[in-house]
Enzyme design. Sequence first.
Site: not given
Ligand code: DGL
Length: 288
Positions: A30-31, A93, A172, A204, A206
Amino acid sequence: MDFNRQENEPPFTIRHSSPANADAPIGIFDSGVGGLTVFRALEKRLPNESLIYLGDTARIPYGTRSKETIERYALEDAAFIQAKNVKAIVIACNTVSSVAAHRLREACEVPVLGVIGPGSRRAVQQSRNGRVGVIGTEATIASGAYEKAMMSLRDGLKIISRACPLLVPLAEEGWMEHPVTRQVATEYLEDFRHTEIDTLVLGCTHYPILKNVIQQVMGDAVSLIDSGEAVADVVAERLCAEGLMRQSAAPRSEQFYVTDSARRFRKVAEYFLGRPIESLETIELGQL
Ligand code: DGL
C-alpha cells in the site's frame, strides 16, 4: 527479477527466478499504513502464512496522482515485493487496484489480487435495498471501478460515490477517535444521510482504521464494507486452488518495509495491530 524487455512481452515484465513455493510469503503493499487493514485480515484468516508488507510512505498519497504515476509506483512496489520471492501479491490499496491492477497482472508472474472485486461482491450481497455508497480516494472514485464491478453483479443498483481524500492523512496520523476526524468525516458523509443507502463501501484501505468514527457518523443502520476483510477470503480460496497454502510447521514470519518515516509507521502500526512489530526496515525502491 529481470527488467530486460524482450519482444512479445509487455513492458516491465517482473520475473522471479524460482517457481512459486507454498512456504513462500504473501506480499502485501500500500502507499502507507492503510494496507495494514488487509494485513490484519489476512493474518486472522490465514494464521500460518508468512507475510511481507511494504508501505510506500515516502510517496503517499497515491490517491491524488495521475494514472500513469500510480501505475509506475505500483510497478516499482511490486518489483520490490516480487524480488522477495513471494508466492502471491495482494494489492492492499484501492487506488492501485482501481487503476493499475491489470498492468500489474501483466507484469507479475505470481497471482496478483486486488480489493475491488471482493469488496464489490460483499457490498452487493450485503445491501437489501440496492442503494450503496462508495467512499475512496480521488483516483478510485474517478475510475468508477466500484460502480462497474457492482453493476456487473446486480441490476438496478443505485450507487452514490464520494472522494474523501482528507481521511488518508488522518489515518496516517493515527487520529482514530480524534474530534477533527469526526468533523471531517461528518462533512464528507453528510450528503449520504439523505440517500437512504444501507451499505457503505470503505473503498480505501485507510478508512477501516477510522471505522468507529465513520460508523458513528453514518449510524448503525448502514453496514460498512471493509474490502480488506473481503479480499482475505479470496486470497485463501486462491491459495487453496493453486496448492499454495503454507504447510510448514515452523513458525510463520513477518517483515515490514517502508520507504520513509519508519518511526511514525511503527507507532500507528503497533497501535492498530495491538502488538509490537519486530522487523521493520526502511528501503529505497528501484526506479523502473
Ligand atoms: N490506502 C490507499 C487506498 O486504498 C491509498 C491512499 C492514498 O495513498 O491516497 O486507496
